[in-house]
Structures are given as C-alpha cells and as structure tokens.
Design a protein around this motif. Structure first.
Motif, PDB file in Angstrom:
ATOM      1  N   GLU A  40       5.437  -3.386   6.480  1.00  0.00           N
ATOM      2  CA  GLU A  40       4.424  -4.107   7.253  1.00  0.00           C
ATOM      3  C   GLU A  40       4.082  -3.709   8.644  1.00  0.00           C
ATOM      4  OE1 GLU A  40       5.449  -8.643   5.109  1.00  0.00           O
ATOM      5  OE2 GLU A  40       6.579  -8.022   7.013  1.00  0.00           O
ATOM      6  N   TRP A  43       1.612  -1.012   7.863  1.00  0.00           N
ATOM      7  CA  TRP A  43       0.386  -1.711   7.339  1.00  0.00           C
ATOM      8  C   TRP A  43      -0.377  -2.030   8.542  1.00  0.00           C
ATOM      9  CZ3 TRP A  43      -2.440  -6.242   7.921  1.00  0.00           C
ATOM     10  CH2 TRP A  43      -3.523  -6.135   6.837  1.00  0.00           C
ATOM     11  N   GLU A  49      -8.106   1.577   5.081  1.00  0.00           N
ATOM     12  CA  GLU A  49      -8.395   0.612   4.243  1.00  0.00           C
ATOM     13  C   GLU A  49      -7.563   1.076   2.848  1.00  0.00           C
ATOM     14  OE1 GLU A  49     -12.004  -1.116   3.325  1.00  0.00           O
ATOM     15  OE2 GLU A  49     -12.553  -1.459   5.411  1.00  0.00           O
ATOM     16  N   GLN A  52      -4.000   0.792   3.446  1.00  0.00           N
ATOM     17  CA  GLN A  52      -3.243  -0.675   3.394  1.00  0.00           C
ATOM     18  C   GLN A  52      -3.338  -1.259   2.170  1.00  0.00           C
ATOM     19  OE1 GLN A  52      -6.315  -2.200   6.378  1.00  0.00           O
ATOM     20  NE2 GLN A  52      -4.672  -2.267   7.985  1.00  0.00           N
ATOM     21  N   GLU A  53      -4.429  -0.876   1.472  1.00  0.00           N
ATOM     22  CA  GLU A  53      -4.288  -1.568   0.105  1.00  0.00           C
ATOM     23  C   GLU A  53      -3.059  -1.169  -0.854  1.00  0.00           C
ATOM     24  OE1 GLU A  53      -7.319  -1.127  -3.838  1.00  0.00           O
ATOM     25  OE2 GLU A  53      -8.397  -1.369  -1.961  1.00  0.00           O
ATOM     26  N   GLU A  56       0.085  -2.417   0.555  1.00  0.00           N
ATOM     27  CA  GLU A  56       0.236  -3.930   0.021  1.00  0.00           C
ATOM     28  C   GLU A  56       0.748  -3.838  -1.292  1.00  0.00           C
ATOM     29  OE1 GLU A  56      -2.498  -7.905  -0.085  1.00  0.00           O
ATOM     30  OE2 GLU A  56      -3.195  -6.308   1.133  1.00  0.00           O
ATOM     31  N   SER A  57       0.335  -3.027  -2.373  1.00  0.00           N
ATOM     32  CA  SER A  57       0.659  -3.107  -3.645  1.00  0.00           C
ATOM     33  C   SER A  57       2.007  -2.599  -3.745  1.00  0.00           C
ATOM     34  CB  SER A  57      -0.025  -2.128  -4.453  1.00  0.00           C
ATOM     35  OG  SER A  57       0.262  -1.867  -5.774  1.00  0.00           O
ATOM     36  N   ILE A  59       4.546  -3.293  -1.539  1.00  0.00           N
ATOM     37  CA  ILE A  59       5.170  -4.471  -0.863  1.00  0.00           C
ATOM     38  C   ILE A  59       5.408  -5.389  -1.969  1.00  0.00           C
ATOM     39  CG2 ILE A  59       5.094  -6.485   0.931  1.00  0.00           C
ATOM     40  CD1 ILE A  59       3.949  -4.052   2.758  1.00  0.00           C
ATOM     41  N   ASN A  60       4.275  -5.698  -2.783  1.00  0.00           N
ATOM     42  CA  ASN A  60       4.219  -6.859  -3.738  1.00  0.00           C
ATOM     43  C   ASN A  60       5.173  -6.338  -4.916  1.00  0.00           C
ATOM     44  OD1 ASN A  60       2.236  -8.439  -2.489  1.00  0.00           O
ATOM     45  ND2 ASN A  60       0.558  -7.404  -3.645  1.00  0.00           N
TER      46      ASN A  60
END
Length: 286
Positions: A40, A43, A49, A52-53, A56-57, A59-60
């Motif tokens: 995080e 990020w 971008e 970050q995208e 984020e994927s 991390i999910n």
C-alpha cells in the motif's frame, strides 16, 4: 521475501510484456497478508496509473487468498462456527470489514436471550424465548426475495440494518442458537432454508431419522415451529422427490455453501460479474 527481492518484483509490475506481468503478479499474489502495508505504501508513492491498478489487483488477490485459506481451515474444524463462516464470506469481497461490531451485535442478542434461559426450559420454550428477542425485541426480518441487493447476504450490513436474505437470517439465527448451546441446525431443502431442533437426548446409536429431530423452524416466519407432516406438505408443493435427506440436519458447512450459492445467483442478476470467480472458488473450498 526480503526487501530487495520485493522491490525488484515491484519494479517490473508495470512491464508492458503481458507474460512478464502475469509471472510477477502470480509471485506477488503468494505473499503473506503481512506484506500488504508495504504494498500500500508503494501504491501511494507511485503516480503511475497502470502500476497502481496492477498493484491494487495484487493486493486484492493476497487478501482473497488469505480469506480462502481461513475458510478451508474453518470448514475442516470439528465444529465450524456459523457466524465466523458468514464473516469470512463477507471478508472475501470486503477485506476491510470490521468484525467487532458484528460480534457485539451477536453478543447483545445472546446476552438478552441468556438472561431468560434456564435448564428447566423445554426445547419449545427455548425457541419461544429466542424468537421473542430475535424478531420482536431486536426486530430482524427478511427482505422480499424478488428484491436482490449486493448487500443482503453481508452479515455486517444485515446485523446493522436488521434485515437480509432468507439464508443469512437463518445462519445468524442458528449461529446464535448454537452459541447458546441450543441445538438448531439447517436442513438441506432446495429453494428454502429451514431449520430444525436436533434431538440430542435420544441415544444416537438407537436413533432413527424421525428421532433425530424434535421439530422444525421457519426462520423467515418469525421462527414458526412445525412438525414432520407440515414439512412433507412443503416438499409436496415444491414438486420434488420426497427424499428422507430433506428431513435431517445438515452441516454448518452446507449452510455457508448455500450462502455462497445465493451470492453467485444475486451477483449474476445484478451483473456484478467480476466477483463471481472468487465466489466459485470459495464454493469449491467448502
């Protein structure tokens, strides 16, 4: 994983080569959940971008993998707790779910019911007390089945709003009963989630199917109690085979599986298709 290797992998996360990206994503997705704060920070420190995208994927994926592992452990435990199972399903798509309010809401109902219970109460009297507090004092009620929402199976939202779909209400009701040592379990009737009061006094070795249950409970009709003849009539109206398994208690795993099944159906109707692969993975895990 040491910091240098993690930094090296993160530096390749925005690589335009899809094969390299998929390889990096797969390795990062296997990181322990304890690394998420570092990811995080990365990020927030980036202005790219795509990076970050993709991060984020990752991390999910880490969060979901962690929940899936916990659900597998839950299902393999000797006595899986229904409330904990529903929390794990909720966390699978809301990893930041606050569990303290959930447990406080459950504890409040349990406390109120426990003040009225004593060892001299019959099974029917115990259910009458539970019904009074669950439906009349705490005012829980089901949502219409023809109005699906993307939150009506979330135990966190349902406990705060006091309404939800028929499956989550049955899970909460039975979960509270079990935590109070009241032997209420689900039955696996297609298209319905009904509960039963298990006969724990009769010696199991001498028990016939009809001896296993004292009575049945309808959790979406304020806990109405009914018998085997009434259940046979319900089965008849569904035009399904009158199978003996529909009269017997089912496992807590099975109830949570029904919740996941329902979530898949609802999310399909709402065209929230990105969630469905994860739900299917959870379903296979149970």
């Amino acid at each position: 994983m040491n910091k240098n290797k993690l930094a090296a992998l993160l530096s390749l996360l925005d690589d335009p080569d899809q094969e390299i990206y998929r390889s990096i994503e797969k390795e990062l997705a296997e990181l322990p959940i304890s690394t998420i704060p570092q990811l995080e920070d990365s990020w927030f420190n980036s202005k790219n971008e795509m990076y970050q995208e993709r991060l984020e994927s990752v991390i999910n994926k880490i969060q979901f993998t962690n929940v899936k592992k916990d659900l597998i452990k839950w299902a393999a435990s000797e006595s899986p707790n229904l409330i904990d199972g529903a929390i794990l399903i909720n966390q699978s798509y809301n990893p930041n779910l606050l569990t303290d309010p959930i447990r406080k809401n459950v504890q409040k109902i349990k406390y109120d019911v426990s003040l009225e219970l004593n060892e001299h109460h019959t099974a029917l009297e115990k259910i009458k007390i539970l019904n009074h507090f669950f439906y009349n004092i705490h005012n829980y009620h089901p949502l219409p089945p023809n109005q699906p929402t993307n939150w009506d199976g979330d135990i966190g939202t349902v406990l705060s709003q006091k309404n939800g779909n028929y499956i989550i209400l049955a899970i909460i009701y039975a979960g509270i009963a079990q935590e109070l040592n009241i032997p209420v379990y689900g039955i696996n009737l297609p298209g319905s989630v009904l509960l039963c009061y298990k006969n724990e006094q009769h010696p199991e070795s001498k028990r016939t199917p009809s001896d296993s249950i004292l009575f049945y409970i309808n959790p979406i009709d304020k806990g109405t109690v009914f018998g085997q003849k009434e259940l046979a009539q319900i089965i008849s109206t569904k035009n399904i085979e009158n199978n003996s398994k529909y009269y017997l208690p089912t496992s807590n795993n099975s109830l949570i599986k029904r919740l996941v099944q329902h979530e898949i159906s609802v999310y399909k109707k709402l065209k929230l298709n990105s969630y469905i692969p994860n739900f299917k993975e959870l379903f296979k895990s149970l």
